[in-house]
Design a protein around this motif. Structure first.
Motif, PDB file in Angstrom:
ATOM      1  N   VAL A 165      82.729  11.884  32.764  1.00  0.00           N
ATOM      2  CA  VAL A 165      83.625  11.141  32.146  1.00  0.00           C
ATOM      3  C   VAL A 165      83.037  10.841  31.014  1.00  0.00           C
ATOM      4  O   VAL A 165      81.878  10.372  30.720  1.00  0.00           O
ATOM      5  CB  VAL A 165      83.841   9.803  33.034  1.00  0.00           C
ATOM      6  CG1 VAL A 165      84.861   8.882  31.945  1.00  0.00           C
ATOM      7  CG2 VAL A 165      84.850   9.829  34.163  1.00  0.00           C
ATOM      8  N   TRP A 187      92.989   6.100  29.834  1.00  0.00           N
ATOM      9  CA  TRP A 187      92.453   7.438  30.105  1.00  0.00           C
ATOM     10  C   TRP A 187      93.391   8.559  29.509  1.00  0.00           C
ATOM     11  O   TRP A 187      94.520   8.491  28.970  1.00  0.00           O
ATOM     12  CB  TRP A 187      92.651   7.606  31.493  1.00  0.00           C
ATOM     13  CG  TRP A 187      91.497   6.840  32.424  1.00  0.00           C
ATOM     14  CD1 TRP A 187      91.353   5.582  32.650  1.00  0.00           C
ATOM     15  CD2 TRP A 187      90.340   7.642  32.635  1.00  0.00           C
ATOM     16  NE1 TRP A 187      90.190   5.296  33.069  1.00  0.00           N
ATOM     17  CE2 TRP A 187      89.753   6.697  33.206  1.00  0.00           C
ATOM     18  CE3 TRP A 187      89.847   8.908  32.722  1.00  0.00           C
ATOM     19  CZ2 TRP A 187      88.425   6.854  33.915  1.00  0.00           C
ATOM     20  CZ3 TRP A 187      88.709   9.236  33.482  1.00  0.00           C
ATOM     21  CH2 TRP A 187      87.975   8.241  34.159  1.00  0.00           C
ATOM     22  N   GLY A 189      94.323  12.436  30.155  1.00  0.00           N
ATOM     23  CA  GLY A 189      93.966  13.768  31.383  1.00  0.00           C
ATOM     24  C   GLY A 189      95.202  14.724  31.130  1.00  0.00           C
ATOM     25  O   GLY A 189      95.756  14.858  29.897  1.00  0.00           O
ATOM     26  N   GLN A 200      90.511  16.397  37.918  1.00  0.00           N
ATOM     27  CA  GLN A 200      91.708  15.929  37.734  1.00  0.00           C
ATOM     28  C   GLN A 200      91.964  15.048  39.193  1.00  0.00           C
ATOM     29  O   GLN A 200      92.550  14.217  39.213  1.00  0.00           O
ATOM     30  CB  GLN A 200      92.696  16.645  37.341  1.00  0.00           C
ATOM     31  CG  GLN A 200      92.805  17.176  35.979  1.00  0.00           C
ATOM     32  CD  GLN A 200      92.729  16.070  34.934  1.00  0.00           C
ATOM     33  OE1 GLN A 200      93.619  15.358  34.470  1.00  0.00           O
ATOM     34  NE2 GLN A 200      91.364  15.815  34.398  1.00  0.00           N
ATOM     35  N   GLN A 203      89.969  11.974  39.005  1.00  0.00           N
ATOM     36  CA  GLN A 203      90.545  10.894  38.319  1.00  0.00           C
ATOM     37  C   GLN A 203      91.968  10.395  38.850  1.00  0.00           C
ATOM     38  O   GLN A 203      92.250   9.160  38.728  1.00  0.00           O
ATOM     39  CB  GLN A 203      91.008  11.699  36.704  1.00  0.00           C
ATOM     40  CG  GLN A 203      91.833  11.010  35.938  1.00  0.00           C
ATOM     41  CD  GLN A 203      91.915  11.725  34.569  1.00  0.00           C
ATOM     42  OE1 GLN A 203      90.895  11.955  33.720  1.00  0.00           O
ATOM     43  NE2 GLN A 203      93.015  11.867  34.190  1.00  0.00           N
TER      44      GLN A 203
END
Length: 309
Positions: A165, A187, A189, A200, A203
């Motif tokens: 990250v 965030w 993404g 992903q 996340q």
């Protein structure tokens, strides 16, 4: 007698794609050329090959009978094309490499070193998420994290990209790396269609029902959005560590490591210029192992949250 292979190739493209637009794009010709070739072929055969429906071209029964033979002809044509690439034994020519956008960034940084002793070879780097068709010579080489189950392809593992990250120094200073602190951050993404991209799943498990406020289908756009202060995101370490405007907020995410495989059609692997580029790519990934595995930056002294989807 059918006098023109181009007409048969056009028939095959239209049968498989279903529209003039898609067939024209595949063959890199105009709509009128597709229509003219189909008309010529129908006149030569004395039969109608397609029913023109509102939303597609539907092959007729005679067309379906012809389709199998034309596919066999195309496979033979492709094989001749691939094998002919190595008949001259020359190192000269173009080698087309298909990669995704972040791998293209990595190759682009090291392209001068890759080409230093091979100026006779032209490198063509093609960016796409969908794997190019090596049988159709859409590319000579693929670098991908997944290996298609095709007997005609030969694969070699190059290494594994590490992910973590990243965010701006301001976000890094305000985050202790705990699950609670990470959840509170904004965030960036990938969109819903690209949840297969590395990191992903991790996340999504972290955020639960909350979606990233900024979403994209492109890894470089994602990195730029993180750099611009829109939020934190999961990035490959070779991209994040090299950027002075980004800080690594977590250690490497073990669940997000992405193996990288070099794929080549078996008919092309001994072609001199292709063989040279294969060796160059293998050496590049070997020599830059610390960079791609995230060992070039000092990781945060904290544990990465263990999450499950």
């Amino acid at each position: 007698m059918i006098g023109d292979w181009d007409n048969l190739r056009t028939f095959l493209a239209l049968a498989e794609e279903g529209s003039l637009t898609a067939a024209a794009k595949r063959l890199r010709v105009s709509h009128p050329t597709i229509a003219r070739r189909i008309k010529t072929l129908e006149e030569e055969l004395g039969t109608r090959l397609f029913d023109r429906l509102p939303d597609r071209f539907q092959p007729t029964e005679p067309a379906l009978e012809l389709l199998h033979d034309v596919k066999e002809m195309e496979r033979a044509s492709q094989s001749i094309d691939r094998r002919s690439a190595g008949l001259s034994g020359s190192h000269l020519g173009t080698v087309r490499i298909s990669v995704d956008e972040t791998t293209a960034d990595f190759l682009g940084r090291h392209l001068a070193a890759m080409r230093a002793n091979h100026q006779c070879i032209e490198f063509e780097i093609v960016v796409a998420h969908i794997s190019a068709n090596l049988s159709r010579r859409e590319a000579d080489l693929l670098v991908r994290s997944r290996v298609p189950d095709l007997a005609s392809l030969v694969g070699r593992k190059l290494g594994a990209f590490a992910y973590a990250v990243y965010g701006t120094p301001e976000f890094a200073a305000d985050c202790d790396g705990s699950t609670a602190a990470l959840k509170e951050l904004p965030w960036v993404g990938f969109d819903d269609e690209h949840q297969y991209m590395p990191g992903q799943v991790w996340q999504t498990a972290l955020l639960g029902n909350r979606r990233p406020a900024v979403r994209t289908n492109n890894g470089i756009v994602l990195a730029n959005a993180v750099r611009g202060g829109n939020g934190v995101g999961v990035l490959p370490c070779f991209l994040g560590d090299a950027d002075p405007q980004l800080s690594r907020i977590t250690p490497i995410l073990d669940d997000a490591r992405a193996e990288q495989w070099l794929l080549v059609h078996s008919d092309l692997r001994h072609v001199p210029r292709v063989r040279i580029v294969i060796d160059v790519l293998v050496e590049l990934f070997r020599s830059r192992r610390a960079e791609i595995e995230g060992e070039t930056a000092v990781p945060p002294l904290r544990e990465v949250p263990r999450l499950t989807a």
